[in-house]
Motif scaffolding. Structure first.
Motif, PDB file in Angstrom:
ATOM      1  N   ASP A  48     -80.166   2.689 -65.550  1.00  0.00           N
ATOM      2  CA  ASP A  48     -78.518   3.258 -66.210  1.00  0.00           C
ATOM      3  C   ASP A  48     -78.628   2.929 -67.645  1.00  0.00           C
ATOM      4  OD1 ASP A  48     -77.981   3.352 -63.350  1.00  0.00           O
ATOM      5  OD2 ASP A  48     -77.228   1.185 -63.155  1.00  0.00           O
ATOM      6  N   LEU A  49     -79.241   2.072 -68.179  1.00  0.00           N
ATOM      7  CA  LEU A  49     -79.273   1.968 -69.590  1.00  0.00           C
ATOM      8  C   LEU A  49     -80.025   3.047 -70.396  1.00  0.00           C
ATOM      9  CD1 LEU A  49     -78.739   0.459 -72.213  1.00  0.00           C
ATOM     10  CD2 LEU A  49     -80.845  -1.028 -71.780  1.00  0.00           C
ATOM     11  N   LEU A  50     -81.012   3.514 -69.795  1.00  0.00           N
ATOM     12  CA  LEU A  50     -81.655   4.637 -70.376  1.00  0.00           C
ATOM     13  C   LEU A  50     -81.096   5.868 -70.266  1.00  0.00           C
ATOM     14  CD1 LEU A  50     -85.377   3.929 -68.992  1.00  0.00           C
ATOM     15  CD2 LEU A  50     -84.442   3.385 -71.345  1.00  0.00           C
ATOM     16  N   LEU A  51     -80.286   5.941 -69.140  1.00  0.00           N
ATOM     17  CA  LEU A  51     -79.469   7.493 -68.953  1.00  0.00           C
ATOM     18  C   LEU A  51     -78.262   7.247 -69.945  1.00  0.00           C
ATOM     19  CD1 LEU A  51     -78.857  10.040 -67.518  1.00  0.00           C
ATOM     20  CD2 LEU A  51     -77.715   8.476 -65.652  1.00  0.00           C
ATOM     21  N   ALA A  52     -77.714   6.145 -69.882  1.00  0.00           N
ATOM     22  CA  ALA A  52     -76.488   5.949 -70.855  1.00  0.00           C
ATOM     23  C   ALA A  52     -76.898   6.447 -72.297  1.00  0.00           C
ATOM     24  CB  ALA A  52     -75.840   4.496 -70.885  1.00  0.00           C
ATOM     25  N   LEU A  64     -72.391   6.322 -82.535  1.00  0.00           N
ATOM     26  CA  LEU A  64     -73.479   6.474 -81.727  1.00  0.00           C
ATOM     27  C   LEU A  64     -74.312   4.952 -81.842  1.00  0.00           C
ATOM     28  CD1 LEU A  64     -75.661   7.966 -80.160  1.00  0.00           C
ATOM     29  CD2 LEU A  64     -76.564   8.745 -82.319  1.00  0.00           C
ATOM     30  N   GLY A  65     -74.425   4.435 -83.057  1.00  0.00           N
ATOM     31  CA  GLY A  65     -75.144   3.226 -82.927  1.00  0.00           C
ATOM     32  C   GLY A  65     -74.554   2.084 -82.276  1.00  0.00           C
ATOM     33  N   VAL A  66     -73.141   2.104 -82.656  1.00  0.00           N
ATOM     34  CA  VAL A  66     -72.356   1.103 -81.729  1.00  0.00           C
ATOM     35  C   VAL A  66     -72.317   0.914 -80.212  1.00  0.00           C
ATOM     36  CG1 VAL A  66     -70.079   0.096 -81.373  1.00  0.00           C
ATOM     37  CG2 VAL A  66     -70.683   0.733 -83.702  1.00  0.00           C
ATOM     38  N   GLY A  67     -72.374   2.415 -79.866  1.00  0.00           N
ATOM     39  CA  GLY A  67     -72.261   2.784 -78.400  1.00  0.00           C
ATOM     40  C   GLY A  67     -73.519   2.372 -77.716  1.00  0.00           C
ATOM     41  N   VAL A  68     -74.970   2.538 -78.567  1.00  0.00           N
ATOM     42  CA  VAL A  68     -76.186   2.204 -78.100  1.00  0.00           C
ATOM     43  C   VAL A  68     -76.289   0.667 -78.023  1.00  0.00           C
ATOM     44  CG1 VAL A  68     -78.689   2.323 -78.485  1.00  0.00           C
ATOM     45  CG2 VAL A  68     -77.304   4.300 -78.609  1.00  0.00           C
ATOM     46  N   ALA A  69     -75.969  -0.003 -79.213  1.00  0.00           N
ATOM     47  CA  ALA A  69     -75.810  -1.454 -79.252  1.00  0.00           C
ATOM     48  C   ALA A  69     -75.153  -2.101 -78.159  1.00  0.00           C
ATOM     49  CB  ALA A  69     -75.385  -1.957 -80.650  1.00  0.00           C
ATOM     50  N   VAL A  70     -74.018  -1.495 -77.919  1.00  0.00           N
ATOM     51  CA  VAL A  70     -73.215  -2.207 -76.780  1.00  0.00           C
ATOM     52  C   VAL A  70     -73.885  -2.121 -75.679  1.00  0.00           C
ATOM     53  CG1 VAL A  70     -71.031  -1.865 -75.462  1.00  0.00           C
ATOM     54  CG2 VAL A  70     -70.937  -2.056 -77.790  1.00  0.00           C
ATOM     55  N   PHE A  71     -74.362  -0.906 -75.040  1.00  0.00           N
ATOM     56  CA  PHE A  71     -75.063  -0.857 -73.739  1.00  0.00           C
ATOM     57  C   PHE A  71     -76.125  -1.653 -73.753  1.00  0.00           C
ATOM     58  CE2 PHE A  71     -72.476   3.029 -73.181  1.00  0.00           C
ATOM     59  CZ  PHE A  71     -72.099   2.787 -71.617  1.00  0.00           C
ATOM     60  N   GLY A  72     -76.994  -1.540 -74.900  1.00  0.00           N
ATOM     61  CA  GLY A  72     -78.187  -2.681 -74.734  1.00  0.00           C
ATOM     62  C   GLY A  72     -77.703  -4.178 -74.619  1.00  0.00           C
ATOM     63  N   GLY A  73     -76.537  -4.502 -75.451  1.00  0.00           N
ATOM     64  CA  GLY A  73     -76.463  -5.836 -75.393  1.00  0.00           C
ATOM     65  C   GLY A  73     -75.578  -6.269 -74.000  1.00  0.00           C
ATOM     66  N   LEU A  74     -75.045  -5.558 -73.329  1.00  0.00           N
ATOM     67  CA  LEU A  74     -74.630  -5.522 -72.017  1.00  0.00           C
ATOM     68  C   LEU A  74     -75.720  -5.619 -70.896  1.00  0.00           C
ATOM     69  CD1 LEU A  74     -71.481  -3.213 -71.672  1.00  0.00           C
ATOM     70  CD2 LEU A  74     -71.550  -5.914 -71.886  1.00  0.00           C
ATOM     71  N   ALA A  75     -76.628  -4.977 -71.382  1.00  0.00           N
ATOM     72  CA  ALA A  75     -77.949  -4.849 -70.401  1.00  0.00           C
ATOM     73  C   ALA A  75     -78.478  -6.344 -70.513  1.00  0.00           C
ATOM     74  CB  ALA A  75     -78.873  -3.642 -70.720  1.00  0.00           C
ATOM     75  N   LEU A  76     -78.807  -6.811 -71.933  1.00  0.00           N
ATOM     76  CA  LEU A  76     -79.381  -8.162 -72.117  1.00  0.00           C
ATOM     77  C   LEU A  76     -78.603  -9.271 -71.353  1.00  0.00           C
ATOM     78  CD1 LEU A  76     -80.592  -7.661 -75.720  1.00  0.00           C
ATOM     79  CD2 LEU A  76     -81.880  -7.529 -73.676  1.00  0.00           C
ATOM     80  N   LEU A  77     -77.289  -8.936 -71.176  1.00  0.00           N
ATOM     81  CA  LEU A  77     -76.360 -10.036 -70.665  1.00  0.00           C
ATOM     82  C   LEU A  77     -76.345  -9.831 -69.135  1.00  0.00           C
ATOM     83  CD1 LEU A  77     -73.205 -10.155 -73.015  1.00  0.00           C
ATOM     84  CD2 LEU A  77     -75.146 -11.792 -72.947  1.00  0.00           C
ATOM     85  N   ASP A  78     -77.005  -9.016 -68.552  1.00  0.00           N
ATOM     86  CA  ASP A  78     -77.288  -8.745 -67.244  1.00  0.00           C
ATOM     87  C   ASP A  78     -75.859  -8.555 -66.650  1.00  0.00           C
ATOM     88  OD1 ASP A  78     -78.445  -8.452 -65.005  1.00  0.00           O
ATOM     89  OD2 ASP A  78     -78.610 -10.368 -64.394  1.00  0.00           O
ATOM     90  N   VAL A  79     -75.080  -7.881 -67.035  1.00  0.00           N
ATOM     91  CA  VAL A  79     -73.684  -7.624 -66.514  1.00  0.00           C
ATOM     92  C   VAL A  79     -74.045  -6.758 -65.136  1.00  0.00           C
ATOM     93  CG1 VAL A  79     -72.402  -7.420 -68.683  1.00  0.00           C
ATOM     94  CG2 VAL A  79     -73.301  -5.486 -67.783  1.00  0.00           C
ATOM     95  N   PRO A  80     -72.949  -6.790 -64.327  1.00  0.00           N
ATOM     96  CA  PRO A  80     -73.140  -6.014 -63.065  1.00  0.00           C
ATOM     97  C   PRO A  80     -73.236  -4.485 -63.104  1.00  0.00           C
ATOM     98  CG  PRO A  80     -71.456  -7.767 -62.668  1.00  0.00           C
ATOM     99  CD  PRO A  80     -71.674  -7.581 -64.403  1.00  0.00           C
ATOM    100  N   ASP A  81     -73.813  -3.880 -62.283  1.00  0.00           N
ATOM    101  CA  ASP A  81     -73.814  -2.352 -62.267  1.00  0.00           C
ATOM    102  C   ASP A  81     -74.486  -1.778 -63.656  1.00  0.00           C
ATOM    103  OD1 ASP A  81     -73.153  -0.143 -61.322  1.00  0.00           O
ATOM    104  OD2 ASP A  81     -71.336   0.193 -62.151  1.00  0.00           O
ATOM    105  N   LEU A  82     -75.565  -2.320 -63.985  1.00  0.00           N
ATOM    106  CA  LEU A  82     -76.235  -1.840 -65.378  1.00  0.00           C
ATOM    107  C   LEU A  82     -77.476  -2.221 -65.141  1.00  0.00           C
ATOM    108  CD1 LEU A  82     -75.796  -0.253 -68.170  1.00  0.00           C
ATOM    109  CD2 LEU A  82     -75.482  -2.307 -69.228  1.00  0.00           C
ATOM    110  N   ARG A  83     -78.389  -1.328 -64.602  1.00  0.00           N
ATOM    111  CA  ARG A  83     -79.833  -1.549 -64.382  1.00  0.00           C
ATOM    112  C   ARG A  83     -80.269  -0.905 -65.557  1.00  0.00           C
ATOM    113  NH1 ARG A  83     -77.508  -0.664 -59.627  1.00  0.00           N
ATOM    114  NH2 ARG A  83     -77.682   1.678 -60.005  1.00  0.00           N
ATOM    115  N   THR A  84     -81.890  -1.081 -65.731  1.00  0.00           N
ATOM    116  CA  THR A  84     -82.607  -0.354 -66.633  1.00  0.00           C
ATOM    117  C   THR A  84     -82.402   1.070 -66.804  1.00  0.00           C
ATOM    118  OG1 THR A  84     -84.031  -2.196 -66.685  1.00  0.00           O
ATOM    119  CG2 THR A  84     -84.790  -0.231 -67.688  1.00  0.00           C
TER     120      THR A  84
END
Length: 384
Positions: free
Chosen positions: A149-153, A127-147
């Motif tokens: 989307d991050l909260l929902l994920a 669970l921690g890895v999943g949350v960290a990965v989505f958070g890291g991808l959001a910080l890197l501003d990858v396509p198709d991952l808005r704020t």
């Protein structure tokens, strides 16, 4: 009165057997289907319609998608490796600027599988890895991952972990209950075997000694001892076979002997008398007894008289059975004296205590003058 049609055991058995045989192939099949579906989603979706920054599918994205989704083939046998493949594959697809597609849903199922079939610590780390990965991808501003989307994920990851952890906990509880039931059954069978074997072997030993002593001087008495040995052995085998029959399938024929009970105490006393101990049986009152209570009462009398034969030099004993509407009182007394050389492990008295406690009764035993006294009070029905 017309009989009711019950469930078809053959159909149920077929379903159970089929499920057990197909179980090893379900997850590999799931992995193949998930990989095909995820790859199809990647190749058939127009990236520009999702996010203009997304790249068109290439070999790297296709391989990463297949590896990530195909990892579900080991979701139960190797949940950590399966989840790791899912996370790594998803990260590769996202960082390379491609459409993650169906992997965003499959990662939830992978985390659920890790929490349900792995260790609790592994589920929390996942669970921690999943949350960290989505958070890291959001910080890197990858396509198709808005704020949003991050909260929902994150919310969906927590929910997937919670469901899996709840199922793992429930399965663990069921296993603990099953283990406790198996342990209790083992103890019950051990008590039954002890009571049957100890009682029968004591009578056989006494009669064998009598027969050996009288075989030259009193052939008739020696012959009687041999008859008692034969009858005692036969009954012991019947009761042992009855207990072993309890371990067999329920659909076997019911040819094993019925369980012993309080009504068999008179027959038990006759066997003890044949072994040379003069037993006086006193009974008063009647009651409708639960089967477990009746068996417990019988075993108390049996164990007590067996102990008299094994550990006392007494030639007489008294058994008193008093039934009321609510209770049964048992008292077994011998005048002694006890044999100074008698030794024992005490399993019989321990088993007696366990039996009485399990049915909600109470027992006390100890020295009574030069002899020994056992007193037990049992309820008429088992106290749940």
């Amino acid at each position: 009165m017309r009989g009711q049609v019950g469930p078809a055991p053959g159909r149920q058995s077929w379903w159970i057997v089929a499920s057990q045989r197909l179980s090893p192939y379900l997850d590999p099949l799931l992995g193949i289907v998930a990989a095909a579906a995820a790859l199809t989603s990647l190749l058939t979706t127009d990236p520009a319609s999702v996010d203009p920054r997304l790249e068109n599918p290439d070999v790297v994205a296709a391989i990463a998608t297949v590896v990530a989704a195909g990892g579900l083939a080991w979701r139960r046998s190797r949940p950590v490796a399966s989840y790791a493949a899912m996370v790594v594959g998803g990260v590769v697809v996202s960082l390379s600027g491609h459409y993650i597609g169906l992997l965003s849903v499959l990662i939830l199922f992978s985390l659920y599988s890790l929490a349900a079939h792995g260790r609790r610590r592994d589920g929390l780390v996942g669970l921690g890895v999943g949350v960290a990965v989505f958070g890291g991808l959001a910080l890197l501003d990858v396509p198709d991952l808005r704020t949003s989307d991050l909260l929902l994920a994150v919310a969906l990851l927590v929910a997937a972990w919670a469901v899996g952890d709840a199922i793992r906990s429930r399965r663990r509880q069921q296993q603990d209950q099953l283990l406790a039931a198996v342990t209790e059954e083992r103890l019950r069978i051990a008590r039954e075997l002890h009571d049957v074997v100890a009682h029968s072997m004591s009578l056989i030993a006494v009669q064998a000694g009598v027969g050996a002593h009288l075989i030259r001087s009193d052939a008739l008495a020696a012959e009687h001892s041999l008859e008692v040995i034969a009858e005692t052995s036969r009954r012991a085998l019947e009761q042992t076979r009855s207990m072993l029959g309890m371990l067999r399938a329920e659909n076997e024929d019911g040819t094993r002997p019925p369980t012993r009970g309080l009504d068999d105490v008179a027959e038990l006393v006759e066997d003890i008398r044949a072994a040379g101990l003069d037993v006086a049986l006193e009974r008063s009152g009647t009651a409708e007894l639960d089967t477990a209570i009746s068996l417990t009462a019988y075993r108390i009398v049996q164990e007590s008289l067996t102990n008299v034969i094994k550990h006392s030099a007494a030639r007489t004993a008294t058994v008193t059975v008093a039934c009321t509407v609510t209770t049964i009182e048992l008292e077994i007394v011998d005048p002694g004296p006890s044999r100074a050389s008698a030794t024992g492990s005490g399993h019989g008295l321990v088993g007696l205590d366990e039996r009485v406690r399990l049915v909600g009764g109470r027992a006390e035993y100890g020295a009574h003058g030069a002899g020994f006294r056992v007193h037990a009070e049992l309820p008429v029905g088992v106290r749940r």
